[in-house]
Motif scaffolding. Structure first.
Motif, PDB file in Angstrom:
ATOM      1  N   MET A 155       0.925  -1.261   0.068  1.00  0.00           N
ATOM      2  CA  MET A 155       0.042  -0.161   0.129  1.00  0.00           C
ATOM      3  C   MET A 155       0.883   1.274  -0.067  1.00  0.00           C
ATOM      4  O   MET A 155       0.707   2.151  -0.643  1.00  0.00           O
ATOM      5  N   ILE A 181       1.824   4.162  -3.146  1.00  0.00           N
ATOM      6  CA  ILE A 181       1.686   5.593  -3.252  1.00  0.00           C
ATOM      7  C   ILE A 181       2.781   6.412  -3.977  1.00  0.00           C
ATOM      8  O   ILE A 181       2.736   7.323  -4.814  1.00  0.00           O
ATOM      9  N   ASN A 223       0.990  12.985  -7.138  1.00  0.00           N
ATOM     10  CA  ASN A 223       0.252  13.590  -6.104  1.00  0.00           C
ATOM     11  C   ASN A 223      -1.020  13.838  -7.370  1.00  0.00           C
ATOM     12  O   ASN A 223      -2.199  13.881  -7.110  1.00  0.00           O
ATOM     13  N   MET A 236      -3.259  11.222  -8.471  1.00  0.00           N
ATOM     14  CA  MET A 236      -3.786  10.443  -7.453  1.00  0.00           C
ATOM     15  C   MET A 236      -5.245  11.328  -7.215  1.00  0.00           C
ATOM     16  O   MET A 236      -6.417  11.108  -7.091  1.00  0.00           O
ATOM     17  N   GLU A 237      -4.847  12.635  -7.294  1.00  0.00           N
ATOM     18  CA  GLU A 237      -5.896  13.805  -7.407  1.00  0.00           C
ATOM     19  C   GLU A 237      -6.957  13.711  -8.403  1.00  0.00           C
ATOM     20  O   GLU A 237      -8.223  13.788  -7.981  1.00  0.00           O
ATOM     21  N   GLY A 266      -9.265  12.136  -5.898  1.00  0.00           N
ATOM     22  CA  GLY A 266      -9.581  13.272  -5.104  1.00  0.00           C
ATOM     23  C   GLY A 266     -10.138  12.972  -3.737  1.00  0.00           C
ATOM     24  O   GLY A 266      -9.628  12.026  -2.930  1.00  0.00           O
ATOM     25  N   VAL A 268      -9.973   6.227  -2.319  1.00  0.00           N
ATOM     26  CA  VAL A 268      -8.374   6.104  -2.465  1.00  0.00           C
ATOM     27  C   VAL A 268      -8.073   5.068  -1.549  1.00  0.00           C
ATOM     28  O   VAL A 268      -7.223   4.123  -1.652  1.00  0.00           O
ATOM     29  N   GLU A 269      -8.935   4.986  -0.174  1.00  0.00           N
ATOM     30  CA  GLU A 269      -8.682   4.073   0.688  1.00  0.00           C
ATOM     31  C   GLU A 269      -8.966   2.711   0.242  1.00  0.00           C
ATOM     32  O   GLU A 269      -8.183   1.687   0.282  1.00  0.00           O
ATOM     33  N   LEU A 321      -6.199   1.211  -2.346  1.00  0.00           N
ATOM     34  CA  LEU A 321      -5.017   1.114  -1.917  1.00  0.00           C
ATOM     35  C   LEU A 321      -5.164  -0.455  -1.129  1.00  0.00           C
ATOM     36  O   LEU A 321      -4.206  -1.035  -1.166  1.00  0.00           O
ATOM     37  N   SER A 354      -5.039  16.337   0.308  1.00  0.00           N
ATOM     38  CA  SER A 354      -5.225  15.802  -1.002  1.00  0.00           C
ATOM     39  C   SER A 354      -5.305  14.276  -0.745  1.00  0.00           C
ATOM     40  O   SER A 354      -5.390  13.523   0.153  1.00  0.00           O
ATOM     41  N   ALA A 355      -5.706  13.684  -1.991  1.00  0.00           N
ATOM     42  CA  ALA A 355      -5.923  12.007  -2.388  1.00  0.00           C
ATOM     43  C   ALA A 355      -4.647  11.691  -1.544  1.00  0.00           C
ATOM     44  O   ALA A 355      -4.720  10.506  -0.881  1.00  0.00           O
ATOM     45  N   GLN A 356      -3.322  12.136  -1.909  1.00  0.00           N
ATOM     46  CA  GLN A 356      -2.420  11.435  -1.422  1.00  0.00           C
ATOM     47  C   GLN A 356      -2.208  11.674  -0.085  1.00  0.00           C
ATOM     48  O   GLN A 356      -1.693  10.480   0.666  1.00  0.00           O
ATOM     49  N   ILE A 396      -4.353  11.682   2.064  1.00  0.00           N
ATOM     50  CA  ILE A 396      -5.479  10.426   2.879  1.00  0.00           C
ATOM     51  C   ILE A 396      -4.759   9.259   2.597  1.00  0.00           C
ATOM     52  O   ILE A 396      -4.849   8.277   3.534  1.00  0.00           O
ATOM     53  N   ALA A 397      -4.291   9.084   1.421  1.00  0.00           N
ATOM     54  CA  ALA A 397      -3.517   7.724   1.337  1.00  0.00           C
ATOM     55  C   ALA A 397      -2.430   7.445   2.386  1.00  0.00           C
ATOM     56  O   ALA A 397      -2.323   6.364   2.971  1.00  0.00           O
ATOM     57  N   PHE A 398      -1.411   8.098   2.639  1.00  0.00           N
ATOM     58  CA  PHE A 398      -0.578   8.116   3.630  1.00  0.00           C
ATOM     59  C   PHE A 398      -1.406   7.722   4.723  1.00  0.00           C
ATOM     60  O   PHE A 398      -0.768   6.599   5.540  1.00  0.00           O
ATOM     61  N   GLU A 433      -3.935   6.330   5.488  1.00  0.00           N
ATOM     62  CA  GLU A 433      -4.815   5.089   5.369  1.00  0.00           C
ATOM     63  C   GLU A 433      -3.667   4.092   5.431  1.00  0.00           C
ATOM     64  O   GLU A 433      -4.066   2.886   6.095  1.00  0.00           O
ATOM     65  N   VAL A 434      -2.604   4.189   5.103  1.00  0.00           N
ATOM     66  CA  VAL A 434      -1.632   3.217   5.266  1.00  0.00           C
ATOM     67  C   VAL A 434      -1.154   3.058   6.718  1.00  0.00           C
ATOM     68  O   VAL A 434      -1.288   1.780   7.181  1.00  0.00           O
ATOM     69  N   ASP A 461      -8.300  14.009   7.982  1.00  0.00           N
ATOM     70  CA  ASP A 461      -8.704  13.666   6.428  1.00  0.00           C
ATOM     71  C   ASP A 461     -10.051  13.973   6.116  1.00  0.00           C
ATOM     72  O   ASP A 461     -10.288  14.512   5.001  1.00  0.00           O
TER      73      ASP A 461
END
Lengths: 379, 379
Positions: free
Chosen positions: A233, A237, A242, A245-246, A250, A269-270, A273, B193-195, B197-199, B201-202, B297
């Protein structure tokens, strides 16, 4: 094959169709750069197209960290997806199998049929696990060389690879200068930054601190699935950008109502991943992940006491280095650094930067600009 | 206190010296934005300097995700380090405690004395764990408001915060426009940003998939230490910058000889990250980490169907928004977006971008340029 199967085949794979992977077995011990050895070597590979009588039309494809030897066609009519680079390899495609004999092998240390930590050590009848030798990218290349010899090929028309595959392509041109005519190196670097090492170390920590890892001694069907999926995961990323992914996710929500604090998936996005992590554990081995990430972290073309130019002094191949504007893992400055060193070393090298928002993984996706570059460079 | 203790005190803390944290207890139930409630509220806080008779010199400091209420001075002569913002808060320092009465409270949902998932629910005599209500940044601000009321303060000279603390500062100016005269918002964003949030979420996945998490029901002294330390290691990379890490660690090795495949620390940066992960579990709670990351988030100043300008329509405070050039978690474009919306909304706002290589965490480190900005803005 019935009609509907035949239609499925045409529709889903383009022109290569069914391919079968082959195992090359070498009963000689294979000695690693560290001096350690394994008593025998197996390499699983696929080929597409035909070797010409002069044996001068071979292209070796080197896969990236999470890739494998199955880069084009399908292995079964039931396959939902073709190989990972199917869109660029095939009859009439940029890597044209009407013209070239294309070879792709699973890397040494891998988990898809080539000797790796999960393979059985014939001396103990148990998996190597952490007794598998220290692995470097050069070991992968030396193992590939044995396969190329076995296929009766003395000279490669081209070696092509992205990311970890790009590192292998670079080493092919340095280690076997007389065997390589040209290299195409996509999204690669001369060495990892501290940040790239740091990301890999987080992934490794997630694995080795998962109790199921058990110091590398687990059943392949079990193992540190939590650690491996978390590692994947996070790594995923770093393979995107960035902006990419946006644009794709978003702040879109999977589920608008979240009164419960169960920390289930809320944002798209969760979900994406988690899916990436979950599917990875079904196709990848945690020990291979540890060995591969260490191999790329240790890869360093700045030979101690020498400049990067000196590294390329014996290289005879011409090189096309391709960077992607949104790659922040191996950013364009690192791609260009390779070309500059080659040029300063008097080599025939050229650089192309493709403007794409898909980050490091841009080399894996359909991109007409990349197709044109590859097609022309292979002429 | 003996002489050597007294010297230690002077040397290690600058001018604020020993401070004691205080607990504010409110026996009324506290209602969250979600409609859920807890039967009582505790807030742990510290103050530095003195409230003037007009009660017009108060500055509220809002801490970031991994911060706490102890931002200046020391709590014991044995403390090896002072509070996290000690270098900017103190007599004669940019946030001058000779002049201002400085307040910092542990955020709602926290794990350092304020009501949070690890607190005991008086109705069950058990920790709330996941029965602690859904948490938003606005809930943190509303809890702080009760503390400010309790201190007899009707108007804040300034609210200052970085990162998650910046989000609180922004909401203070929107939610209580008549109480806030100025805000200083460092390294913040209008939404993730989605990124980003992604971090997060990990990190959350590492925690909730750690078997020791046990759906949030663990003893505080035990818990999902592996998951929490992996989450922290990863997050820490996002708080630094590529260049900052390269300058500090590069490819320096902790140990040159690595013949063993034990995946122990090899590079300096690995050692640093593991240390960050390990020390974090001694001072932070995994459930709070889940609640806080979800709160940031979900934070989104782009109110549905409204522009960002409309969000600030009732704001009366003037605002100094500070961005850091190397912050890639909340990059300068996101910091500027806040100022542009305020200006378009007719508010008194100004933007400053500080060129530093330390990434998102730049707001936490000693930086004369930031000192000057803060000092002048508080005049």
């Amino acid at each position: 094959m019935n009609d509907s199967e035949s239609n499925l085949l045409k529709k889903s794979v383009g022109d290569i169709g069914l391919v079968e992977s082959v195992d090359y077995y070498n009963n000689q011990s294979f000695i690693f750069d560290s001096g350690e050895k394994i008593p025998e070597l197996s390499i699983r590979y696929e080929t597409y197209g035909h070797l010409n009588p002069e044996k001068s039309n071979s292209i070796l494809i080197c896969h990236a960290l999470s890739g494998d030897h199955h880069c084009a066609g399908i292995n079964s009519v039931k396959d939902k997806k073709p190989g990972w680079w199917n869109h660029i390899i095939g009859p009439g495609k940029p890597i044209n199998t009407n013209k070239f004999f294309v070879i792709c092998s699973n890397c040494l240390g891998g988990c898809q049929g080539t000797s790796g930590p999960g393979s059985t050590n014939p001396e103990t009848n148990k998996p190597y696990n952490l007794n598998f030798p220290n692995l470097k990218i050069i070991d992968m290349v030396r193992a590939q060389k044995l396969l190329i010899n076995h296929l009766g090929i003395e000279s490669l028309y081209a070696v092509i690879g992205g990311s970890m595959g790009g590192m292998q392509s670079l080493l092919w041109s340095i280690e076997y200068p007389d065997m390589v005519n040209r290299i195409i190196v996509l999204a690669a670097t001369a060495r990892h930054s501290a940040q790239a090492i740091a990301f890999n170390e987080v992934g490794r920590s997630a694995i080795i601190r998962d109790p199921e890892w058990n110091n590398g001694n687990y059943q392949i069907s079990e193992g540190p699935n939590v650690g491996l999926s978390v590692a994947r995961m996070m790594a995923h990323i770093t393979y995107l950008s960035n902006k990419g992914m946006e644009d794709k996710f978003g702040r879109s929500k999977k589920n608008e109502s979240h009164s419960k604090n169960n920390f289930d998936v809320e944002f798209e996005v969760e979900s994406y991943l988690r899916y990436q992590g979950q599917t990875f554990i079904n196709r990848f081995d945690a020990n291979t992940y540890l060995y591969f990430t260490k191999a790329v972290d240790r890869f360093d073309l700045f030979i101690k006491g020498k400049s990067l130019c000196d590294t390329f002094s014996n290289m005879k191949a011409s090189a096309l280095i391709v960077g992607f504007s949104s790659d922040w893992l191996y950013p364009p400055a690192q791609n260009r650094e390779l070309v500059h060193a080659m040029l300063q070393s008097g080599k025939k090298a050229t650089y192309a930067e493709i403007s794409m928002d898909l980050g490091h993984d841009s080399f894996l996706v359909e991109a007409p600009e990349l197709y044109d570059l590859v097609r022309v460079y292979l002429k």
